[in-house]
Design a protein around this motif. Sequence first.
Motif, PDB file in Angstrom:
ATOM      1  N   VAL A 176       0.694  -1.191  -0.027  1.00  0.00           N
ATOM      2  CA  VAL A 176      -0.135   0.047  -0.093  1.00  0.00           C
ATOM      3  C   VAL A 176       0.764   1.362   0.028  1.00  0.00           C
ATOM      4  CG1 VAL A 176      -1.680   1.563   1.323  1.00  0.00           C
ATOM      5  CG2 VAL A 176      -1.836  -0.992   1.071  1.00  0.00           C
ATOM      6  N   GLY A 177       2.026   1.387   0.890  1.00  0.00           N
ATOM      7  CA  GLY A 177       2.949   2.203   0.732  1.00  0.00           C
ATOM      8  C   GLY A 177       3.348   2.854  -0.383  1.00  0.00           C
ATOM      9  N   GLY A 178       3.508   1.793  -1.247  1.00  0.00           N
ATOM     10  CA  GLY A 178       4.281   2.052  -2.537  1.00  0.00           C
ATOM     11  C   GLY A 178       3.297   2.589  -3.443  1.00  0.00           C
ATOM     12  N   TRP A 179       1.968   2.122  -3.530  1.00  0.00           N
ATOM     13  CA  TRP A 179       1.215   2.943  -4.315  1.00  0.00           C
ATOM     14  C   TRP A 179       0.769   4.228  -3.687  1.00  0.00           C
ATOM     15  CZ3 TRP A 179      -1.080   0.691  -8.342  1.00  0.00           C
ATOM     16  CH2 TRP A 179      -0.879  -0.669  -8.740  1.00  0.00           C
ATOM     17  N   LEU A 180       0.975   4.663  -2.721  1.00  0.00           N
ATOM     18  CA  LEU A 180       0.405   6.022  -2.062  1.00  0.00           C
ATOM     19  C   LEU A 180       1.479   6.583  -2.561  1.00  0.00           C
ATOM     20  CD1 LEU A 180      -1.167   5.138   1.488  1.00  0.00           C
ATOM     21  CD2 LEU A 180      -2.455   5.944  -0.634  1.00  0.00           C
ATOM     22  N   ASP A 181       2.974   6.174  -2.477  1.00  0.00           N
ATOM     23  CA  ASP A 181       3.944   7.027  -2.755  1.00  0.00           C
ATOM     24  C   ASP A 181       4.091   7.427  -4.103  1.00  0.00           C
ATOM     25  OD1 ASP A 181       4.982   6.765  -0.277  1.00  0.00           O
ATOM     26  OD2 ASP A 181       6.283   5.419  -0.556  1.00  0.00           O
ATOM     27  N   ALA A 182       3.429   6.470  -5.192  1.00  0.00           N
ATOM     28  CA  ALA A 182       3.473   6.598  -6.518  1.00  0.00           C
ATOM     29  C   ALA A 182       2.411   7.363  -7.074  1.00  0.00           C
ATOM     30  CB  ALA A 182       3.029   5.416  -7.246  1.00  0.00           C
ATOM     31  N   GLY A 183       1.537   8.001  -6.063  1.00  0.00           N
ATOM     32  CA  GLY A 183       0.559   8.817  -6.360  1.00  0.00           C
ATOM     33  C   GLY A 183      -0.829   8.647  -6.434  1.00  0.00           C
ATOM     34  N   ALA A 184      -1.185   7.424  -5.740  1.00  0.00           N
ATOM     35  CA  ALA A 184      -2.630   6.858  -5.576  1.00  0.00           C
ATOM     36  C   ALA A 184      -3.328   7.879  -4.668  1.00  0.00           C
ATOM     37  CB  ALA A 184      -2.612   5.475  -5.078  1.00  0.00           C
ATOM     38  N   PHE A 185      -4.488   8.131  -5.235  1.00  0.00           N
ATOM     39  CA  PHE A 185      -5.471   8.742  -4.415  1.00  0.00           C
ATOM     40  C   PHE A 185      -5.943   8.183  -3.065  1.00  0.00           C
ATOM     41  CE2 PHE A 185      -9.930  10.382  -3.415  1.00  0.00           C
ATOM     42  CZ  PHE A 185      -9.628  11.898  -3.463  1.00  0.00           C
ATOM     43  N   ALA A 186      -6.130   6.829  -3.184  1.00  0.00           N
ATOM     44  CA  ALA A 186      -6.327   6.035  -1.782  1.00  0.00           C
ATOM     45  C   ALA A 186      -6.113   4.677  -2.485  1.00  0.00           C
ATOM     46  CB  ALA A 186      -7.618   6.237  -1.578  1.00  0.00           C
ATOM     47  N   VAL A 187      -6.130   3.642  -1.809  1.00  0.00           N
ATOM     48  CA  VAL A 187      -6.080   2.175  -2.239  1.00  0.00           C
ATOM     49  C   VAL A 187      -6.933   1.433  -1.574  1.00  0.00           C
ATOM     50  CG1 VAL A 187      -4.115   0.182  -2.318  1.00  0.00           C
ATOM     51  CG2 VAL A 187      -3.470   2.652  -2.261  1.00  0.00           C
ATOM     52  N   GLY A 188      -7.590   0.614  -2.540  1.00  0.00           N
ATOM     53  CA  GLY A 188      -8.688  -0.639  -2.084  1.00  0.00           C
ATOM     54  C   GLY A 188      -8.109  -1.657  -1.775  1.00  0.00           C
ATOM     55  N   VAL A 189      -8.208  -2.250  -0.515  1.00  0.00           N
ATOM     56  CA  VAL A 189      -7.669  -3.324  -0.057  1.00  0.00           C
ATOM     57  C   VAL A 189      -8.816  -4.455   0.469  1.00  0.00           C
ATOM     58  CG1 VAL A 189      -5.909  -4.461   1.625  1.00  0.00           C
ATOM     59  CG2 VAL A 189      -5.719  -2.173   0.619  1.00  0.00           C
ATOM     60  N   GLY A 190      -8.685  -5.683   0.015  1.00  0.00           N
ATOM     61  CA  GLY A 190      -9.668  -6.522   0.332  1.00  0.00           C
ATOM     62  C   GLY A 190      -8.992  -7.509   1.406  1.00  0.00           C
ATOM     63  N   SER A 191      -8.949  -8.846   0.955  1.00  0.00           N
ATOM     64  CA  SER A 191      -8.711  -9.943   2.202  1.00  0.00           C
ATOM     65  C   SER A 191      -7.472  -9.799   2.675  1.00  0.00           C
ATOM     66  CB  SER A 191      -8.802 -11.363   1.206  1.00  0.00           C
ATOM     67  OG  SER A 191      -7.617 -11.301   0.248  1.00  0.00           O
ATOM     68  N   ASP A 192      -6.451  -9.298   2.321  1.00  0.00           N
ATOM     69  CA  ASP A 192      -5.243  -9.052   3.277  1.00  0.00           C
ATOM     70  C   ASP A 192      -5.487  -8.040   4.146  1.00  0.00           C
ATOM     71  OD1 ASP A 192      -2.278  -9.997   3.398  1.00  0.00           O
ATOM     72  OD2 ASP A 192      -1.818  -7.725   2.813  1.00  0.00           O
ATOM     73  N   LEU A 193      -6.374  -7.164   4.107  1.00  0.00           N
ATOM     74  CA  LEU A 193      -6.661  -6.417   5.276  1.00  0.00           C
ATOM     75  C   LEU A 193      -7.809  -7.044   6.315  1.00  0.00           C
ATOM     76  CD1 LEU A 193      -6.458  -3.600   6.751  1.00  0.00           C
ATOM     77  CD2 LEU A 193      -8.157  -2.849   5.199  1.00  0.00           C
ATOM     78  N   THR A 194      -8.940  -7.688   5.519  1.00  0.00           N
ATOM     79  CA  THR A 194      -9.968  -8.105   6.400  1.00  0.00           C
ATOM     80  C   THR A 194      -9.678  -9.672   6.836  1.00  0.00           C
ATOM     81  OG1 THR A 194     -10.844  -9.161   4.320  1.00  0.00           O
ATOM     82  CG2 THR A 194     -11.523  -6.534   5.178  1.00  0.00           C
ATOM     83  N   ALA A 195      -8.390 -10.045   6.656  1.00  0.00           N
ATOM     84  CA  ALA A 195      -8.337 -11.436   7.154  1.00  0.00           C
ATOM     85  C   ALA A 195      -8.350 -11.438   8.833  1.00  0.00           C
ATOM     86  CB  ALA A 195      -7.057 -11.974   6.940  1.00  0.00           C
TER      87      ALA A 195
END
Length: 209
Positions: A176-195
């Motif tokens: 997630v940090g890499g996506w945010l650093d690349a300029g993502a507005f936000a990041v959607g995360v599924g099973s890896d977060l909700t496990a």
Amino acid sequence: MSPHAPAAVRVPAAAEAVFARIRQARIVPVVRVRNAAVALGLVDRLAAAGLDVIEITTTIDGWDDVLRTTADTHPDICAGAGTVTTPRLARQAAAAGARFCVSPCLVPAVRAELSGTGIPLIEGGATPTEVLGAAQHGVAKLFPAHLGGVAYLRSLLAVAPEARIMPTGGIPLSEVGGWLDAGAFAVGVGSDLTAPGDITARVGEVLGR
């Protein structure tokens, strides 16, 4: 936005307020589980971890009841409906109190259905035409994000630096940090977060809380 990208349309103030919540949250949990009872338990865990923007997918049995109950028990949460692919689902989402809707693809009929409701639609896309076309309405969902990776997001933003893009699909929390650093507005995360496990600790590691 770059002159090569589609021209942006006027985004209503109500939609911009929702987008501001998403931007501030940085992580948007995607709840896609078996049934309403499991989903509501997960919403409680996400709320306890301080996550206040949640996407509840229409693939859950009783998803609209989950949205209604979330609004009652967690009024501070900005809860939206995910996998909204038909006008009927859009009407159900609006009736259930969804603050936003998300689709995995471009769905003009859904956008038309939600027009005038104040409920923003975040449409998904994989190609530059799809993603930048969706972004002209506010925020686009890059899906499935894992296929192109962070480098692909950087390429999109190189030609449309003002585009607001939320990558979703196959993204582990560790990235997630890499996506945010690349300029993502936000990041959607599924099973890896909700496990199962300590969501608070996992989110803290990513966002430095």
